[in-house]
Design a protein around this motif. Structure first.
Motif, PDB file in Angstrom:
ATOM      1  N   UNK A 297      79.693 -23.193   7.172  1.00  0.00           N
ATOM      2  CA  UNK A 297      80.930 -23.695   7.750  1.00  0.00           C
ATOM      3  C   UNK A 297      80.921 -25.200   7.911  1.00  0.00           C
ATOM      4  N   UNK A 298      82.095 -25.766   7.998  1.00  0.00           N
ATOM      5  CA  UNK A 298      82.209 -27.204   8.244  1.00  0.00           C
ATOM      6  C   UNK A 298      83.513 -27.444   8.975  1.00  0.00           C
ATOM      7  N   UNK A 299      83.577 -28.536   9.706  1.00  0.00           N
ATOM      8  CA  UNK A 299      84.779 -28.864  10.468  1.00  0.00           C
ATOM      9  C   UNK A 299      85.907 -29.244   9.521  1.00  0.00           C
ATOM     10  N   UNK A 300      87.105 -28.770   9.797  1.00  0.00           N
ATOM     11  CA  UNK A 300      88.207 -29.178   8.926  1.00  0.00           C
ATOM     12  C   UNK A 300      89.562 -29.051   9.607  1.00  0.00           C
ATOM     13  N   UNK A 301      90.453 -29.925   9.197  1.00  0.00           N
ATOM     14  CA  UNK A 301      91.876 -29.779   9.500  1.00  0.00           C
ATOM     15  C   UNK A 301      92.476 -28.855   8.453  1.00  0.00           C
ATOM     16  N   UNK A 302      93.575 -28.189   8.809  1.00  0.00           N
ATOM     17  CA  UNK A 302      94.342 -27.420   7.821  1.00  0.00           C
ATOM     18  C   UNK A 302      95.676 -28.119   7.620  1.00  0.00           C
ATOM     19  N   UNK A 303      96.023 -28.420   6.378  1.00  0.00           N
ATOM     20  CA  UNK A 303      97.262 -29.151   6.102  1.00  0.00           C
ATOM     21  C   UNK A 303      97.898 -28.637   4.821  1.00  0.00           C
ATOM     22  N   UNK A 304      98.835 -27.688   4.934  1.00  0.00           N
ATOM     23  CA  UNK A 304      99.424 -27.063   3.738  1.00  0.00           C
ATOM     24  C   UNK A 304     100.523 -27.899   3.112  1.00  0.00           C
ATOM     25  N   UNK A 305     100.241 -29.142   2.790  1.00  0.00           N
ATOM     26  CA  UNK A 305     101.228 -30.018   2.152  1.00  0.00           C
ATOM     27  C   UNK A 305     100.457 -31.023   1.339  1.00  0.00           C
ATOM     28  N   UNK A 306     100.830 -31.182   0.082  1.00  0.00           N
ATOM     29  CA  UNK A 306     100.093 -32.058  -0.816  1.00  0.00           C
ATOM     30  C   UNK A 306     100.171 -33.504  -0.343  1.00  0.00           C
ATOM     31  N   UNK A 307     101.372 -33.960  -0.035  1.00  0.00           N
ATOM     32  CA  UNK A 307     101.494 -35.348   0.402  1.00  0.00           C
ATOM     33  C   UNK A 307     100.964 -35.524   1.822  1.00  0.00           C
ATOM     34  N   UNK A 308     101.140 -34.504   2.688  1.00  0.00           N
ATOM     35  CA  UNK A 308     100.593 -34.573   4.037  1.00  0.00           C
ATOM     36  C   UNK A 308      99.079 -34.706   4.000  1.00  0.00           C
ATOM     37  N   UNK A 309      98.455 -33.990   3.067  1.00  0.00           N
ATOM     38  CA  UNK A 309      97.009 -34.045   2.858  1.00  0.00           C
ATOM     39  C   UNK A 309      96.576 -35.491   2.598  1.00  0.00           C
ATOM     40  N   UNK A 310      97.294 -36.135   1.678  1.00  0.00           N
ATOM     41  CA  UNK A 310      96.992 -37.519   1.320  1.00  0.00           C
ATOM     42  C   UNK A 310      97.206 -38.446   2.514  1.00  0.00           C
ATOM     43  N   UNK A 311      98.305 -38.243   3.235  1.00  0.00           N
ATOM     44  CA  UNK A 311      98.588 -39.092   4.399  1.00  0.00           C
ATOM     45  C   UNK A 311      97.493 -38.948   5.451  1.00  0.00           C
ATOM     46  N   UNK A 312      96.990 -37.729   5.623  1.00  0.00           N
ATOM     47  CA  UNK A 312      95.940 -37.518   6.619  1.00  0.00           C
ATOM     48  C   UNK A 312      94.660 -38.224   6.206  1.00  0.00           C
ATOM     49  N   UNK A 313      94.341 -38.209   4.915  1.00  0.00           N
ATOM     50  CA  UNK A 313      93.161 -38.940   4.440  1.00  0.00           C
ATOM     51  C   UNK A 313      93.358 -40.440   4.664  1.00  0.00           C
ATOM     52  N   UNK A 314      94.550 -40.938   4.345  1.00  0.00           N
ATOM     53  CA  UNK A 314      94.834 -42.366   4.533  1.00  0.00           C
ATOM     54  C   UNK A 314      94.722 -42.775   6.000  1.00  0.00           C
ATOM     55  N   UNK A 315      95.167 -41.876   6.897  1.00  0.00           N
ATOM     56  CA  UNK A 315      95.159 -42.196   8.323  1.00  0.00           C
ATOM     57  C   UNK A 315      93.780 -42.001   8.947  1.00  0.00           C
ATOM     58  N   UNK A 316      92.795 -41.641   8.121  1.00  0.00           N
ATOM     59  CA  UNK A 316      91.429 -41.537   8.635  1.00  0.00           C
ATOM     60  C   UNK A 316      91.136 -40.263   9.406  1.00  0.00           C
ATOM     61  N   UNK A 317      91.965 -39.220   9.209  1.00  0.00           N
ATOM     62  CA  UNK A 317      91.730 -37.966   9.920  1.00  0.00           C
ATOM     63  C   UNK A 317      90.603 -37.150   9.298  1.00  0.00           C
ATOM     64  N   UNK A 318      90.369 -37.322   8.009  1.00  0.00           N
ATOM     65  CA  UNK A 318      89.329 -36.524   7.366  1.00  0.00           C
ATOM     66  C   UNK A 318      89.146 -36.956   5.923  1.00  0.00           C
ATOM     67  N   UNK A 319      88.200 -36.298   5.248  1.00  0.00           N
ATOM     68  CA  UNK A 319      88.012 -36.511   3.813  1.00  0.00           C
ATOM     69  C   UNK A 319      88.501 -35.259   3.096  1.00  0.00           C
ATOM     70  N   UNK A 320      88.855 -35.394   1.822  1.00  0.00           N
ATOM     71  CA  UNK A 320      89.298 -34.222   1.082  1.00  0.00           C
ATOM     72  C   UNK A 320      89.432 -34.525  -0.396  1.00  0.00           C
ATOM     73  N   UNK A 321      89.541 -33.467  -1.193  1.00  0.00           N
ATOM     74  CA  UNK A 321      89.686 -33.631  -2.648  1.00  0.00           C
ATOM     75  C   UNK A 321      91.157 -33.783  -3.007  1.00  0.00           C
ATOM     76  N   UNK A 322      91.475 -34.921  -3.614  1.00  0.00           N
ATOM     77  CA  UNK A 322      92.861 -35.283  -3.905  1.00  0.00           C
ATOM     78  C   UNK A 322      92.991 -35.469  -5.422  1.00  0.00           C
ATOM     79  N   UNK A 323      94.107 -35.010  -6.018  1.00  0.00           N
ATOM     80  CA  UNK A 323      94.301 -35.236  -7.452  1.00  0.00           C
ATOM     81  C   UNK A 323      94.266 -36.740  -7.748  1.00  0.00           C
ATOM     82  N   UNK A 324      93.450 -37.117  -8.710  1.00  0.00           N
ATOM     83  CA  UNK A 324      93.280 -38.528  -9.043  1.00  0.00           C
ATOM     84  C   UNK A 324      94.613 -39.214  -9.318  1.00  0.00           C
ATOM     85  N   UNK A 325      95.492 -38.526 -10.076  1.00  0.00           N
ATOM     86  CA  UNK A 325      96.747 -39.182 -10.468  1.00  0.00           C
ATOM     87  C   UNK A 325      97.684 -39.415  -9.290  1.00  0.00           C
ATOM     88  N   UNK A 326      97.399 -38.762  -8.138  1.00  0.00           N
ATOM     89  CA  UNK A 326      98.245 -38.957  -6.960  1.00  0.00           C
ATOM     90  C   UNK A 326      97.854 -40.231  -6.207  1.00  0.00           C
TER      91      UNK A 326
END
Lengths: 296, 296
Positions: free
Chosen positions: B214-243
């Motif tokens: 297990x590992x700590x994680x946020x759940x964010x069912x939105x592609x752009x929300x996912x990116x915004x959360x990474x940008x805002x420093x909430x967590x790390x995650x795998x993002x499509x390169x072209x995005x």
């Protein structure tokens, strides 16, 4: 009192999306976790989990999980006052429902620092406003961002500000469909993009332009997909202004008719008895929202 | 043969999200539309619509709508051969299921020109791959973009190429959690962002770094929300390169460990007997996908 060992097992299985991972997190064997969930089901007299991949809570299971979440929030308050109680350093989780456009734009920036400082993990649920409030009522989420101001029983709502939407399309789309200017007749024939059956922004815009009744439209239930479709010239649609600052500046997207935005007010709904952390998040949101949204 | 007046009434109510609007589109009174739907229900011996706002099809209703969609596609083929048959100029609608990241990135660009040329309206459904294929099997969608290559019965699948994902976080997040470099120990404690219970990309990445369990994680069912959360420093995650081409270039997001991408292959599933338009869309996709995706 309830047997919280059993409830914690249920919560771990759902949060970790499986028995195996739940066992790892709890430091138990998988069969011990399974036993605890079965014992819980024997006590409540019905299934609490649907054994699918991943396991999902039943209606009763959801109520139990909601209770676990409330108790955890209260525990967290108490831990702040009696630090010795803190037996582990697992961050808190908070379930929040919000509309897709908020999640795609301002939400993460407005809560990022707070979550990092408080070691708070978010479990976000994207819902149209009515469903979001229904989840509030069922206690399934602790907070909800939506366009309705009236709180459900047991909750409070505060105004955050408004999102400004502009009706946009690509220059190629406008040349193709509105070569003689944007007319009511042209708007009937030019395909729109609609987020889903609960999205009436395009209807509102058309009504304001004197167009009533049906109109051609794509359905695209994704905030960024909506924008990509507008950019690719598939249709016109109302897009949050802050999502397209660059595209408007570069001329990649243009307004159908200048200066006719639609402002959608947003409200933060939260449990009255959600504990200190939820109150602090509310205060934080009220502090950060003005920089992200238009004054209410 | 079926009474297509009744089926068309059902389709209009669902597509227009209401009886009133359906009546406008069909040029009928609202009570006539309602009568037709009731007559249809009398024939099939059960409800075809749930009378909610908006009305939604029942299981049987969905099957009827699927049939309507198939017939329309076949009609469209015939109209191409016998132009005089074309009694109206309503564009065709096609229901397609696809994963959120495709919709948030390459999809609209790859199909935009085709839809404009063919006057095709898209009804998009965002689904994880298993659910998308289940919808294919049920005939609920005519096509599906997902990471599974094996087609369901009656369908074909073709490889489109792969999406490249990179594990990203904000510089502030990396300073906070990985000040001494990205270690397995640090990865357990640094919150990740996970799209939903079916998203195992972060698990795969962690496993490749030697982190199991297990590992700590946020759940964010939105592609752009996912990116915004990474940008805002909430967590790390795998993002499509072209995005994130701009964010990577500007240093707003950085890779946890350089050059360890995960490539996810994508396939286009489509009905074998979906008619000429669906075949043309398939050809078009095979032509445009190579510019959007990494060669299969």
């Amino acid at each position: 009192m309830f047997d919280y060992k059993l409830l914690a097992a249920l919560a771990a299985v759902v949060e970790q999306a499986g028995f195996e991972r739940a066992a790892q997190v709890l430091g138990l064997s998988q069969s011990a976790v399974s036993q605890r969930v079965k014992l819980l089901e024997a006590r409540v007299g019905q299934p609490v989990l649907v054994r699918a991949t991943p396991p999902t809570p039943t209606e009763v299971g959801r109520r139990l999980l909601n209770h676990v979440q409330q108790v955890r929030l209260l525990e967290r308050d108490l831990q702040g006052q009696v630090p010795g109680l803190n037996d582990n350093s697992t961050p808190e989780r908070l379930r929040v429902a919000l509309n897709a456009d908020s999640l795609a734009t301002w939400w993460a920036g407005a809560v990022g620092q707070f979550c990092a400082d408080k070691h708070l993990l978010l479990e976000l649920v994207v819902e149209d406003q009515d469903v979001g409030l229904k989840r509030m009522r069922a206690g399934d989420v602790a907070g909800c961002v939506c366009a309705t101001d009236r709180p459900v029983a047991g909750a409070r709502s505060v105004a955050l500000g408004a999102m400004r939407y502009r009706a946009l399309a690509s220059p190629a789309f406008i040349r193709r469909h509105f070569s003689r200017g944007v007319s009511a007749e042209g708007l009937i024939k030019a395909p729109a993009i609609v987020f889903g059956p609960d999205d009436f922004l395009q209807h509102r815009y058309l009504a304001a332009q004197g167009v009533e009744g049906g109109f051609l439209h794509h359905l695209c239930p994704s905030s960024e997909g909506f924008l990509r479709m507008a950019q690719a010239g598939l249709g016109w649609g109302l897009v949050p202004e802050q999502q397209v600052i660059n595209e408007l500046a570069s001329g990649e997207l243009v307004e159908l008719r200048p200066q006719q935005p639609i402002d959608v007010p947003l409200y933060w709904h939260h449990w009255r008895n959600g504990g200190e952390l939820l109150n602090q998040l509310t205060d934080h949101l009220l502090g950060t929202a003005p920089a992200c949204l238009i004054a209410p």
